[in-house]
Motif scaffolding. Structure first.
Motif, PDB file in Angstrom:
ATOM      1  N   MET A  14     -40.158  27.676  60.914  1.00 40.34           N
ATOM      2  CA  MET A  14     -40.425  27.965  59.516  1.00 40.34           C
ATOM      3  C   MET A  14     -39.214  28.653  58.882  1.00 40.34           C
ATOM      4  SD  MET A  14     -43.490  30.135  57.727  1.00 40.34           S
ATOM      5  CE  MET A  14     -44.773  28.992  58.230  1.00 40.34           C
ATOM      6  N   ASP A  15     -38.591  29.563  59.610  1.00 39.32           N
ATOM      7  CA  ASP A  15     -37.409  30.263  59.104  1.00 39.32           C
ATOM      8  C   ASP A  15     -36.277  29.273  58.838  1.00 39.32           C
ATOM      9  OD1 ASP A  15     -35.947  32.659  58.416  1.00 39.32           O
ATOM     10  OD2 ASP A  15     -34.828  32.345  60.299  1.00 39.32           O
ATOM     11  N   LEU A  16     -36.044  28.347  59.761  1.00 46.58           N
ATOM     12  CA  LEU A  16     -35.000  27.336  59.570  1.00 46.58           C
ATOM     13  C   LEU A  16     -35.341  26.420  58.394  1.00 46.58           C
ATOM     14  CD1 LEU A  16     -34.098  26.349  63.243  1.00 46.58           C
ATOM     15  CD2 LEU A  16     -32.668  27.563  61.590  1.00 46.58           C
ATOM     16  N   SER A  17     -36.596  26.080  58.252  1.00 40.16           N
ATOM     17  CA  SER A  17     -37.018  25.221  57.138  1.00 40.16           C
ATOM     18  C   SER A  17     -36.783  25.917  55.805  1.00 40.16           C
ATOM     19  CB  SER A  17     -38.500  24.866  57.268  1.00 40.16           C
ATOM     20  OG  SER A  17     -38.720  24.113  58.425  1.00 40.16           O
ATOM     21  N   ILE A  18     -37.127  27.185  55.746  1.00 40.34           N
ATOM     22  CA  ILE A  18     -36.934  27.949  54.506  1.00 40.34           C
ATOM     23  C   ILE A  18     -35.449  28.063  54.180  1.00 40.34           C
ATOM     24  CG2 ILE A  18     -37.156  30.244  53.475  1.00 40.34           C
ATOM     25  CD1 ILE A  18     -39.894  30.443  54.901  1.00 40.34           C
ATOM     26  N   LYS A  19     -34.620  28.319  55.174  1.00 41.45           N
ATOM     27  CA  LYS A  19     -33.172  28.416  54.952  1.00 41.45           C
ATOM     28  C   LYS A  19     -32.605  27.065  54.495  1.00 41.45           C
ATOM     29  CE  LYS A  19     -32.261  32.287  58.025  1.00 41.45           C
ATOM     30  NZ  LYS A  19     -31.649  32.734  59.270  1.00 41.45           N
ATOM     31  N   GLY A  20     -33.094  25.996  55.108  1.00 40.21           N
ATOM     32  CA  GLY A  20     -32.636  24.655  54.710  1.00 40.21           C
ATOM     33  C   GLY A  20     -33.020  24.331  53.277  1.00 40.21           C
ATOM     34  N   LEU A  21     -34.263  24.625  52.916  1.00 40.32           N
ATOM     35  CA  LEU A  21     -34.717  24.380  51.550  1.00 40.32           C
ATOM     36  C   LEU A  21     -33.968  25.258  50.551  1.00 40.32           C
ATOM     37  CD1 LEU A  21     -38.565  24.012  52.099  1.00 40.32           C
ATOM     38  CD2 LEU A  21     -36.934  22.213  51.468  1.00 40.32           C
ATOM     39  N   THR A  22     -33.677  26.486  50.949  1.00 40.05           N
ATOM     40  CA  THR A  22     -32.909  27.387  50.088  1.00 40.05           C
ATOM     41  C   THR A  22     -31.519  26.816  49.835  1.00 40.05           C
ATOM     42  OG1 THR A  22     -34.125  29.290  50.931  1.00 40.05           O
ATOM     43  CG2 THR A  22     -32.028  29.738  49.838  1.00 40.05           C
ATOM     44  N   LEU A  23     -30.892  26.292  50.876  1.00 40.81           N
ATOM     45  CA  LEU A  23     -29.564  25.696  50.743  1.00 40.81           C
ATOM     46  C   LEU A  23     -29.609  24.472  49.825  1.00 40.81           C
ATOM     47  CD1 LEU A  23     -26.596  25.573  51.518  1.00 40.81           C
ATOM     48  CD2 LEU A  23     -27.250  24.218  53.504  1.00 40.81           C
ATOM     49  N   VAL A  24     -30.587  23.600  50.025  1.00 41.94           N
ATOM     50  CA  VAL A  24     -30.739  22.421  49.175  1.00 41.94           C
ATOM     51  C   VAL A  24     -30.986  22.856  47.724  1.00 41.94           C
ATOM     52  CG1 VAL A  24     -32.225  20.435  48.690  1.00 41.94           C
ATOM     53  CG2 VAL A  24     -31.492  20.889  51.028  1.00 41.94           C
ATOM     54  N   GLY A  25     -31.834  23.839  47.531  1.00 39.34           N
ATOM     55  CA  GLY A  25     -32.114  24.364  46.185  1.00 39.34           C
ATOM     56  C   GLY A  25     -30.868  24.931  45.534  1.00 39.34           C
ATOM     57  N   ALA A  26     -30.071  25.648  46.306  1.00 35.66           N
ATOM     58  CA  ALA A  26     -28.834  26.221  45.763  1.00 35.66           C
ATOM     59  C   ALA A  26     -27.864  25.122  45.358  1.00 35.66           C
ATOM     60  CB  ALA A  26     -28.202  27.155  46.789  1.00 35.66           C
ATOM     61  N   LEU A  27     -27.759  24.075  46.161  1.00 28.55           N
ATOM     62  CA  LEU A  27     -26.880  22.958  45.821  1.00 28.55           C
ATOM     63  C   LEU A  27     -27.345  22.246  44.550  1.00 28.55           C
ATOM     64  CD1 LEU A  27     -26.148  21.398  49.334  1.00 28.55           C
ATOM     65  CD2 LEU A  27     -24.523  22.550  47.820  1.00 28.55           C
ATOM     66  N   ILE A  28     -28.636  22.025  44.450  1.00 29.12           N
ATOM     67  CA  ILE A  28     -29.174  21.387  43.249  1.00 29.12           C
ATOM     68  C   ILE A  28     -28.921  22.266  42.023  1.00 29.12           C
ATOM     69  CG2 ILE A  28     -31.328  20.704  42.097  1.00 29.12           C
ATOM     70  CD1 ILE A  28     -32.285  19.705  44.866  1.00 29.12           C
ATOM     71  N   ALA A  29     -29.127  23.557  42.163  1.00 22.37           N
ATOM     72  CA  ALA A  29     -28.885  24.485  41.056  1.00 22.37           C
ATOM     73  C   ALA A  29     -27.409  24.489  40.654  1.00 22.37           C
ATOM     74  CB  ALA A  29     -29.338  25.891  41.428  1.00 22.37           C
ATOM     75  N   ALA A  30     -26.509  24.430  41.621  1.00 22.87           N
ATOM     76  CA  ALA A  30     -25.075  24.414  41.330  1.00 22.87           C
ATOM     77  C   ALA A  30     -24.684  23.129  40.591  1.00 22.87           C
ATOM     78  CB  ALA A  30     -24.268  24.556  42.616  1.00 22.87           C
ATOM     79  N   ILE A  31     -25.215  22.006  41.036  1.00 17.67           N
ATOM     80  CA  ILE A  31     -24.921  20.723  40.377  1.00 17.67           C
ATOM     81  C   ILE A  31     -25.476  20.732  38.956  1.00 17.67           C
ATOM     82  CG2 ILE A  31     -25.480  18.255  40.404  1.00 17.67           C
ATOM     83  CD1 ILE A  31     -25.355  18.478  43.526  1.00 17.67           C
ATOM     84  N   TRP A  32     -26.688  21.232  38.800  1.00 19.29           N
ATOM     85  CA  TRP A  32     -27.295  21.315  37.476  1.00 19.29           C
ATOM     86  C   TRP A  32     -26.493  22.241  36.563  1.00 19.29           C
ATOM     87  CZ3 TRP A  32     -29.575  25.445  34.845  1.00 19.29           C
ATOM     88  CH2 TRP A  32     -30.232  25.100  33.661  1.00 19.29           C
ATOM     89  N   ALA A  33     -26.053  23.383  37.069  1.00 25.07           N
ATOM     90  CA  ALA A  33     -25.263  24.330  36.270  1.00 25.07           C
ATOM     91  C   ALA A  33     -23.942  23.704  35.841  1.00 25.07           C
ATOM     92  CB  ALA A  33     -25.016  25.610  37.066  1.00 25.07           C
TER      93      ALA A  33
END
Length: 151
Positions: A14-33
């Motif tokens: 679960m910890d790895l999944s959350i970290k992975g999703l956080t990374l994907v979310g950060a990348l999407i946010a950076a592209i959107w910004a």
């Protein structure tokens, strides 16, 4: 190895999944910004460009119409000077082909020699001044409907 080490730890997964999703979310946010930033900058640039174009077209139209309608020799000479300043200078930065053609046509009709007070108003310039203004209006409309096509 011990038996409990072979099992997967659900908390670790679960910890790895959350970290992975956080990374994907950060990348999407950076592209959107980045997209939002560049889109905003383009819109700011075009707004400035269009407003500058509008202002110069208004000045050009005022100069042309003044030359065509004034009864003051001083106003005629000021308007002719202003028209020539715009025509040979800054207006070239923003005008399109149709306005350039209309500007050349109007310029060919402006008396280059000295004129006298009794020659005013120069009624033969009225319809060409009107056509020039209409051409500028049409170009502004096209630029508004299809930004960046003229640049």
């Amino acid at each position: 190895m011990e038996k409990h080490e072979m099992k997967s730890d659900p908390y670790k997964t679960m910890d790895l999944s959350i970290k992975g999703l956080t990374l994907v979310g950060a990348l999407i946010a950076a592209i959107w910004a980045y997209h939002t930033y560049t889109d905003t900058k383009e819109k700011e640039f075009y707004t400035t460009f269009w407003n500058t174009k509008l202002q110069m077209f208004l000045e050009t139209s005022a100069a042309a119409s003044t030359m065509a309608t004034t009864e003051s020799i001083e106003d005629f000479y000021k308007a002719r000077t202003r028209y020539q300043e715009l025509f040979f200078g800054r207006l070239s930065l923003v005008e399109g082909d149709s306005v350039k053609k209309a500007m050349i046509e109007f310029s060919s009709l402006i008396p280059g020699e000295a004129i006298s007070q009794d020659m005013l108003p120069l009624e033969f310039l009225q319809q060409p001044a009107y056509r020039l203004t209409i051409t500028m209006k049409e170009e502004l409309g096209s630029a508004w409907r299809a930004p960046f096509e003229e640049i």
